[in-house]
Scaffold this motif. Structure first.
Motif: not given
Length: 461
Positions: A230-236, A238-245, A318-322
């Protein structure tokens, strides 16, 4: 009588008191032309109005809490309630149906046995409504009369009004503080209960998340509560993919709007960009589930990836990043625009190009605001639920492949608290432990943001 009517009545009485007290202050001034009032007549009016409105509003709020229970007790004491079931869902349903009919919210009861309770409910509601009205009038009159009789030419109404307003503001601040303390205390209490059943080591470092709400609570099987996926999914997500966008697009859009865009273009583009922050997350979720996720799967299949999932971390990220682009863009826009123009003009005067000025002067000077926007966006992404539910599924997978289905902490909190398990079961209590960890992570992000802002703000003062 509804609490809103009592509140309106209190405000109307306060207005009447304000007008009467203001008129009385003017009579002081006219009766003694050589005497100077200690406060303006309007402050005399506010003093009386506050003494009318505040006690009446407080009573109305307390009465809105007490009166439903008094009405219910009156109905249960009536002969019509003798045939009610002793307890259970049927009893609550019959009482709710009769109350809705008595209030006029429903034309008739569904259960014929509840029809006899309508009249007792109506009588009790009318009785206690008149009591509430009478008590509000009495309290408002007493407060108004006491404050009105204190008015005189040397009365320091302004000082007293300011003290009352300061007290109200202090109480409002205490409400926010006490609410935060209550939330934290409830999280800590339930988390301690959970760790009394499941080892913190198993929870914080376990790699399998598969709670069973229907299992025996006396045998919690701690190895099923490993929260690492769960922690990894949240980071991956919300904090990695979304932030890259979000970070590149948000920062570049802020630079364009503040440094390059024509004012007419900025007047249209900036509001259009900020509209993204007002779109409901469920709309983003539908967009991710129906458009982005199938598109990513089709692209992956066309590239030869045979195990691409229709629910993927990449689609949700991706959508979260947008979605969080406006958080980064708005904060960066305001921070860059707030940089003194002399710094930009001085850099250009020294021969630097516009791009060099932006990279070496504007961005470093605006860094505290940019960092604050990024941290706000990260906190928003970590707490997102609907997009992950609809686009990334609820499967707790520990994988670095963005095409796999994953889940986050917030999704599992919702899943554990909305199930049919008992609140004494470790599966339900695990939601509080997850919430406590999420709270600590958010607190840590805010602390880091404050430290960064303080460091760079001192460097540019």
């Amino acid at each position: 009588m509804s609490p809103s009517i009592l509140l309106l009545l209190a405000l109307a009485l306060g207005l009447a008191g304000w007008l009467a007290a203001r008129a009385r202050a003017w009579t002081f001034k006219r009766a003694q032309p050589g005497v100077r009032l200690a406060a303006l007549p309007s402050y005399h009016g506010w003093y009386v109005a506050l003494w009318i409105v505040i006690p009446a509003v407080l009573f109305a709020l307390v009465w809105s809490i007490l009166s439903p229970n008094l009405v219910l007790q009156s109905v249960l004491a009536s002969p019509a309630a003798a045939d009610l079931p002793t307890f259970g869902l049927q009893r609550q349903t019959m009482l709710a149906e009769a109350r809705n009919v008595a209030l006029g919210n429903s034309p008739a009861v569904f259960n014929p046995a509840a029809a006899d309770l309508v009249e007792p409910f109506r009588s009790a509601l009318n009785f206690y409504s008149w009591i509430g009205l009478a008590a509000t009038l009495v309290i408002a009159f007493l407060g108004g009369a006491w404050s009105f009789l204190r008015l005189r030419p040397d009365f320091t109404a302004r000082t007293r009004v300011e003290k009352m307003v300061m007290t109200i503001l202090l109480l409002a601040s205490l409400v926010a503080i006490l609410t935060t303390i209550g939330i934290v205390a409830s999280l800590v209490f339930e988390t301690v209960r959970f760790f009394g059943m499941v080892s913190p080591i198993d929870f914080l470092f376990g790699t399998q998340w598969n709670p069973d709400p229907m299992s025996n609570p006396l045998n919690p099987q701690g190895d099923r509560y490993g929260a690492i996926p769960l922690f990894w999914g949240t980071i991956f997500i919300g904090a990695i993919i979304a932030m890259i966008v979000a970070i590149p697009l948000g920062l570049m859009s802020a630079i364009y709007l503040t440094q390059y865009a024509d004012p007419r273009v900025r007047a249209w583009v900036k509001p259009a960009l900020e509209i993204l922050a007002g779109v409901p997350t469920v709309v983003y979720g539908y967009f991710a589930a129906l458009t982005i996720a199938p598109g990513i799967r089709d692209i992956a299949v066309s590239l030869g990836v045979s195990n691409a999932s229709s629910e993927s971390a990449l689609a949700a990220g991706l959508v979260m990043g947008v979605m969080i682009i406006p958080f980064v863009s708005s904060m960066a826009d305001d921070s860059i625009a707030a940089v003194p123009g002399a710094m930009r003009d001085g850099s250009l005067a020294m021969g630097a190009t516009s791009s060099e000025t932006i990279r070496k002067v504007m961005i470093p000077a605006a860094l505290p605001g940019i960092v604050a926007g990024v941290m706000l966006a990260v906190s928003r992404a970590i707490g997102e639920t609907m997009i992950v539910v609809m686009a990334a599924s609820t499967a707790a997978n520990l994988s670095a492949n963005p095409l796999d289905s994953m889940t986050t902490v917030t999704v599992q909190i919702v899943a554990m608290l909305t199930g049919e398990g008992s609140f004494d079961h470790p599966a339900t209590l695990s939601a509080f432990a997850l919430g406590f960890v999420l709270f600590l992570v958010t607190l840590g992000l805010n602390f880091i943001a404050l430290r960064v802002v303080k460091r760079f703000r001192e460097a540019y003062e």
